[in-house]
Motif scaffolding. Sequence first.
Motif, short mmCIF file in Angstrom:
data_model
loop_
_atom_site.label_atom_id
_atom_site.label_comp_id
_atom_site.label_asym_id
_atom_site.label_seq_id
_atom_site.Cartn_x
_atom_site.Cartn_y
_atom_site.Cartn_z
N ARG A 118 18.82 0.84 -6.27
CA ARG A 118 19.33 1.23 -7.29
C ARG A 118 20.35 2.43 -7.13
NH1 ARG A 118 18.71 -0.54 -12.22
NH2 ARG A 118 16.65 -1.33 -11.78
N ALA A 119 19.66 3.53 -6.26
CA ALA A 119 20.80 4.64 -6.06
C ALA A 119 21.91 4.40 -5.22
CB ALA A 119 19.87 5.68 -5.09
N ALA A 120 21.63 3.41 -4.30
CA ALA A 120 22.71 3.11 -3.60
C ALA A 120 23.82 2.29 -4.34
CB ALA A 120 22.33 1.99 -2.27
N HIS A 121 23.26 1.44 -5.07
CA HIS A 121 24.21 0.51 -6.18
C HIS A 121 24.99 1.34 -7.15
CE1 HIS A 121 24.98 -2.09 -9.46
NE2 HIS A 121 25.38 -3.02 -8.70
N ASP A 122 24.24 2.29 -7.63
CA ASP A 122 24.76 3.01 -8.68
C ASP A 122 25.84 3.88 -7.99
OD1 ASP A 122 23.22 1.92 -10.66
OD2 ASP A 122 21.96 3.43 -10.70
N ALA A 123 25.66 4.16 -6.95
CA ALA A 123 26.77 5.22 -6.05
C ALA A 123 28.02 4.35 -5.79
CB ALA A 123 26.19 5.70 -4.95
N GLY A 124 27.87 2.97 -5.98
CA GLY A 124 29.09 2.15 -5.50
C GLY A 124 28.89 1.73 -4.07
N ALA A 125 27.83 1.69 -3.46
CA ALA A 125 27.62 1.24 -2.26
C ALA A 125 27.32 -0.04 -2.46
CB ALA A 125 26.74 1.81 -1.35
N VAL A 126 27.16 -1.02 -1.30
CA VAL A 126 26.57 -2.54 -1.23
C VAL A 126 25.12 -2.06 -0.58
CG1 VAL A 126 26.74 -4.88 -0.55
CG2 VAL A 126 28.93 -3.70 -1.20
N PRO A 127 24.07 -2.52 -1.31
CA PRO A 127 22.86 -2.46 -0.55
C PRO A 127 22.40 -3.57 0.39
CG PRO A 127 22.83 -2.08 -3.10
CD PRO A 127 24.07 -2.63 -2.74
N ILE A 128 22.14 -3.32 1.70
CA ILE A 128 21.91 -4.40 2.48
C ILE A 128 20.52 -4.19 3.12
CG2 ILE A 128 22.37 -5.52 4.85
CD1 ILE A 128 25.44 -4.98 4.31
N LEU A 129 19.50 -5.23 2.78
CA LEU A 129 18.03 -4.96 2.93
C LEU A 129 17.56 -5.89 4.01
CD1 LEU A 129 15.11 -3.90 2.23
CD2 LEU A 129 15.10 -6.02 0.71
N ILE A 130 16.97 -5.32 5.06
CA ILE A 130 16.37 -6.01 6.03
C ILE A 130 14.66 -6.00 5.88
CG2 ILE A 130 16.26 -6.59 8.49
CD1 ILE A 130 18.91 -4.91 9.01
N GLY A 131 14.11 -7.25 5.58
CA GLY A 131 12.93 -7.14 5.53
C GLY A 131 12.10 -7.32 6.83
N GLY A 132 10.70 -7.37 6.57
CA GLY A 132 9.73 -7.23 5.65
C GLY A 132 9.48 -8.77 4.99
N ASP A 133 8.15 -9.05 4.42
CA ASP A 133 8.04 -10.01 3.74
C ASP A 133 8.84 -10.31 2.66
OD1 ASP A 133 6.43 -9.84 1.38
OD2 ASP A 133 4.64 -9.51 2.59
N ASP A 134 9.00 -11.74 1.72
CA ASP A 134 9.77 -12.08 0.69
C ASP A 134 9.53 -11.15 -0.36
OD1 ASP A 134 12.01 -13.21 -0.40
OD2 ASP A 134 11.46 -15.29 -0.27
N SER A 135 8.44 -10.61 -0.50
CA SER A 135 8.26 -9.92 -1.72
C SER A 135 8.78 -8.69 -1.80
CB SER A 135 6.64 -9.48 -1.79
OG SER A 135 6.20 -8.59 -0.67
N VAL A 136 9.58 -7.97 -0.66
CA VAL A 136 10.27 -6.79 -0.86
C VAL A 136 11.53 -7.24 -1.64
CG1 VAL A 136 9.36 -5.79 1.49
CG2 VAL A 136 11.31 -7.09 1.30
N ALA A 137 11.79 -8.32 -1.60
CA ALA A 137 13.12 -8.96 -2.46
C ALA A 137 12.89 -8.79 -3.88
CB ALA A 137 13.43 -10.25 -2.15
#
Length: 318
Positions: A118-137
């Motif tokens: 949320r902090a990255a998105h609200d700042a205007g960045a595009v968050p890119i997540l590398i997991g982790g099992d699917d529950s992190v999504a």
Amino acid sequence: MNTASDNRPFPSGLLVPRPRTFLGLPAATAAVNGSAAIFGAVHGTAYATPTVREDVESGPDAVRRAITEASVHIDHWDFDFDGPLLNDGALQAFDLGDVSTRPDDAAGNRENIEAVTRAAHDAGAVPILIGGDDSVAIPFMRGLDGGEKLNILQIDAHIDWRDDIAGERLGYSSTMRRASELASVASMTQVGIRAVGSARRAEVETARAWGSRLVTVAEARRIGVEAVAAALPRDGSLLIHIDCDSMDPGICPGINALSPGGFAFDEMTTLIAAAMRGRKLAGFSIVEFQPAADVNDMSATIVGRLVSHVLGHLARRG
């Protein structure tokens, strides 16, 4: 050009710096407007039998190492984009490190992943997540919820519409069921489904009744992945979520659930490119990479290269 006022520091303790960054990109402790913000999340909400092994290199770190070794000079010519990957600085990209998570703190893991997203998105960045099992999504998607309409493209061998398993409603088999409950989610296209697909009749009927479009690998190949992407809505923002078992285990063996017949690498990159074309990307996540099952860093490199393709397209937006 971003200014200092565009940078928003993350709350202390949410992120753990890593010894190596993705593609050697700058490390960061603040989200920058207009940038891509890459971060890992190793632990989410585990079932009784966890899928993340603590005795091996973590998924995010394995991806960082493998793709950096395979792409030593990020400023060199990238023939997939007919120019340098980041388009001579058109895109700023940073590695935030890993979200602070623990195998025995599912609630805390979810809280931290959602807060970083949320902090990255609200700042205007595009968050890119590398997991982790699917529950992190699940908390990743919650971090994007609120305000703008979200259209989800899930690329996965499974539909993940279980309401619960043994009472756990936030595990990796329930990712898309929980996504369907978010106020901002307006549509869902699930591509790559094959074989048993982790679903009973009830889950399939529930997904279809909600309005999810289920596209098998066979159908995607019959009509073409670009046609699949063309049907994605253009109003609102796009969220791309990839489970590594969407790809054939012959090219991506580092997964939990082996299922032959998955997508080839060029089908994945074509689908990503077509989906991003003319659409605003709200976020990107790729999960279910298991380093303990990998062979010669094949899966780690492919995961890294798919993230690189997202960066390359972001660098050429507009």
